[in-house]
Design a protein around this motif. Structure first.
Motif, short mmCIF file in Angstrom:
data_model
loop_
_atom_site.label_atom_id
_atom_site.label_comp_id
_atom_site.label_asym_id
_atom_site.label_seq_id
_atom_site.Cartn_x
_atom_site.Cartn_y
_atom_site.Cartn_z
N LYS A 92 0.82 -1.22 0.00
CA LYS A 92 0.00 0.00 0.00
C LYS A 92 0.85 1.27 0.00
O LYS A 92 0.32 2.37 0.06
CB LYS A 92 -0.92 0.00 1.22
CG LYS A 92 -1.97 -1.09 1.17
CD LYS A 92 -2.91 -0.99 2.34
CE LYS A 92 -3.99 -2.05 2.24
NZ LYS A 92 -4.97 -1.90 3.31
N ALA A 93 2.16 1.12 -0.07
CA ALA A 93 3.08 2.25 0.02
C ALA A 93 3.06 3.11 -1.24
O ALA A 93 2.93 2.61 -2.35
CB ALA A 93 4.49 1.76 0.29
N VAL A 94 3.22 4.42 -1.04
CA VAL A 94 3.28 5.40 -2.13
C VAL A 94 4.57 6.20 -1.97
O VAL A 94 4.85 6.71 -0.89
CB VAL A 94 2.07 6.35 -2.10
CG1 VAL A 94 2.14 7.37 -3.22
CG2 VAL A 94 0.76 5.57 -2.16
N TYR A 103 7.43 12.30 -10.11
CA TYR A 103 6.98 10.92 -10.30
C TYR A 103 6.39 10.39 -9.01
O TYR A 103 6.85 10.74 -7.93
CB TYR A 103 8.15 10.02 -10.71
CG TYR A 103 8.64 10.30 -12.10
CD1 TYR A 103 8.26 9.52 -13.17
CD2 TYR A 103 9.49 11.38 -12.34
CE1 TYR A 103 8.70 9.81 -14.45
CE2 TYR A 103 9.94 11.67 -13.61
CZ TYR A 103 9.54 10.88 -14.66
OH TYR A 103 9.97 11.16 -15.92
N GLU A 104 5.39 9.52 -9.15
CA GLU A 104 4.81 8.85 -8.00
C GLU A 104 4.78 7.36 -8.29
O GLU A 104 4.29 6.93 -9.34
CB GLU A 104 3.39 9.35 -7.75
CG GLU A 104 2.73 8.68 -6.55
CD GLU A 104 1.33 9.21 -6.31
OE1 GLU A 104 1.21 10.17 -5.53
OE2 GLU A 104 0.39 8.65 -6.91
N LEU A 105 5.33 6.56 -7.39
CA LEU A 105 5.33 5.12 -7.51
C LEU A 105 4.39 4.57 -6.44
O LEU A 105 4.59 4.80 -5.25
CB LEU A 105 6.76 4.59 -7.31
CG LEU A 105 6.98 3.13 -7.65
CD1 LEU A 105 8.41 2.93 -8.14
CD2 LEU A 105 6.70 2.22 -6.49
N ARG A 106 3.36 3.86 -6.89
CA ARG A 106 2.29 3.41 -5.99
C ARG A 106 2.17 1.89 -6.08
O ARG A 106 1.82 1.34 -7.12
CB ARG A 106 0.99 4.08 -6.44
CG ARG A 106 -0.21 3.84 -5.59
CD ARG A 106 -1.40 4.66 -6.09
NE ARG A 106 -1.18 6.08 -5.91
CZ ARG A 106 -1.62 6.78 -4.88
NH1 ARG A 106 -2.31 6.18 -3.93
NH2 ARG A 106 -1.38 8.07 -4.80
N PHE A 107 2.50 1.22 -4.96
CA PHE A 107 2.38 -0.24 -4.91
C PHE A 107 0.91 -0.65 -4.82
O PHE A 107 0.08 0.10 -4.32
CB PHE A 107 3.16 -0.81 -3.72
CG PHE A 107 4.63 -0.92 -3.98
CD1 PHE A 107 5.17 -2.09 -4.50
CD2 PHE A 107 5.47 0.15 -3.73
CE1 PHE A 107 6.52 -2.19 -4.75
CE2 PHE A 107 6.82 0.06 -3.98
CZ PHE A 107 7.35 -1.11 -4.48
N GLU A 108 0.63 -1.86 -5.30
CA GLU A 108 -0.71 -2.43 -5.25
C GLU A 108 -0.63 -3.86 -4.73
O GLU A 108 0.36 -4.55 -4.98
CB GLU A 108 -1.32 -2.46 -6.66
CG GLU A 108 -1.44 -1.10 -7.30
CD GLU A 108 -1.95 -1.19 -8.73
OE1 GLU A 108 -1.85 -2.27 -9.36
OE2 GLU A 108 -2.44 -0.17 -9.22
N PRO A 109 -1.68 -4.31 -4.06
CA PRO A 109 -1.69 -5.70 -3.59
C PRO A 109 -1.72 -6.68 -4.78
O PRO A 109 -2.30 -6.38 -5.82
CB PRO A 109 -2.97 -5.82 -2.79
CG PRO A 109 -3.40 -4.43 -2.50
CD PRO A 109 -2.84 -3.57 -3.59
N MET A 110 -1.08 -7.82 -4.61
CA MET A 110 -1.13 -8.88 -5.61
C MET A 110 -2.46 -9.60 -5.47
O MET A 110 -2.93 -9.81 -4.35
CB MET A 110 0.03 -9.86 -5.41
CG MET A 110 1.39 -9.25 -5.63
SD MET A 110 1.68 -8.74 -7.33
CE MET A 110 1.51 -10.28 -8.18
N ASP A 111 -3.03 -10.00 -6.58
CA ASP A 111 -4.32 -10.68 -6.55
C ASP A 111 -4.20 -12.20 -6.49
O ASP A 111 -5.14 -12.89 -6.17
CB ASP A 111 -5.16 -10.29 -7.77
CG ASP A 111 -5.51 -8.80 -7.75
OD1 ASP A 111 -5.65 -8.23 -6.65
OD2 ASP A 111 -5.61 -8.22 -8.84
N SER A 112 -3.03 -12.73 -6.86
CA SER A 112 -2.89 -14.18 -6.90
C SER A 112 -1.44 -14.58 -6.68
O SER A 112 -0.55 -13.74 -6.66
CB SER A 112 -3.37 -14.70 -8.26
OG SER A 112 -2.53 -14.19 -9.28
N GLU A 113 -1.24 -15.87 -6.54
CA GLU A 113 0.11 -16.42 -6.42
C GLU A 113 0.76 -16.38 -7.80
O GLU A 113 0.16 -16.78 -8.79
CB GLU A 113 0.06 -17.85 -5.91
CG GLU A 113 -0.42 -17.98 -4.49
CD GLU A 113 0.58 -17.43 -3.50
OE1 GLU A 113 1.79 -17.65 -3.67
OE2 GLU A 113 0.14 -16.76 -2.55
N GLY A 121 3.33 8.23 1.63
CA GLY A 121 2.14 7.88 2.39
C GLY A 121 1.72 6.46 2.11
O GLY A 121 2.48 5.66 1.59
N CYS A 122 0.46 6.18 2.42
CA CYS A 122 -0.05 4.83 2.34
C CYS A 122 -1.45 4.84 1.74
O CYS A 122 -2.30 5.62 2.17
CB CYS A 122 -0.07 4.24 3.75
SG CYS A 122 -0.35 2.48 3.80
#
Length: 173
Positions: A36-38, A46-56, A170-171
């Motif tokens: 969830k980190a930004v 630039y903004e780098l925004r992580f996202e949760p993985m949906d699968s293995e 942020g988050c």
């Protein structure tokens, strides 16, 4: 007396400055998980925004890299080495869908390299996995020069090269 009060205030300034430089921002990393980190570069271009993985999958983290003040967004993934000590990242822009060749992937790859995490004291480590506390900073070696040589760069696209270090902003909630 007023001069003495002013001198006392000025004398304490180095201590205040030192305290602020040791911990310049609230510790978002303790409150935020990596997925969830930004992050932003120091020019806020630039903004780098992580996202949760949906699968293995072989991918351990995914993110989006947005060029601020434009509609441009590149996709990013991170794949861990077998020993989990290294995180190999890749940023891609406007990749073709479906059956693609190696040449197609090379043409749309903006940046590829190791993704390093750092705390505020500069201690380097592997990028945290999902569920772990977010890193205070990310280091993507040669990110700026790679963007300048990519399809993300040019008129109507990115025109400012980012620094290689991105700081936690942020988050996502």
């Amino acid at each position: 007396m007023p001069a003495q009060n002013m001198m006392a205030r000025l004398a304490s300034m180095p201590l205040i400055t030192l305290a602020c430089s040791v911990n310049p921002m609230p510790a978002y990393a303790e409150e935020c998980v990596q997925e969830k980190a930004v992050y932003v570069d120091m020019d806020n271009a630039y903004e780098l925004r992580f996202e949760p993985m949906d699968s293995e999958s072989a991918v351990s983290n995914k993110f989006k890299l947005a060029v601020r003040n434009t509609a441009l967004v590149a996709e990013g993934v991170v794949m861990r080495s077998d020993d989990q000590l290294r995180a190999d990242g890749r940023i891609m822009f406007e990749c073709p869908e479906g059956d693609v060749t190696g040449a197609d992937l090379r043409a749309c790859t903006v940046w590829q390299g190791m993704v390093y995490a750092s705390d505020l004291k500069g201690h380097i480590r592997a990028l945290p996995a999902e569920g772990e506390s977010a890193a205070d900073r990310l280091f993507l070696p040669a990110l700026g020069p790679s963007i300048q040589k990519s399809s993300l760069w040019g008129k109507g696209k990115a025109t400012v090269a980012p620094w290689d270090v991105l700081s936690l902003k942020g988050c996502n909630q």
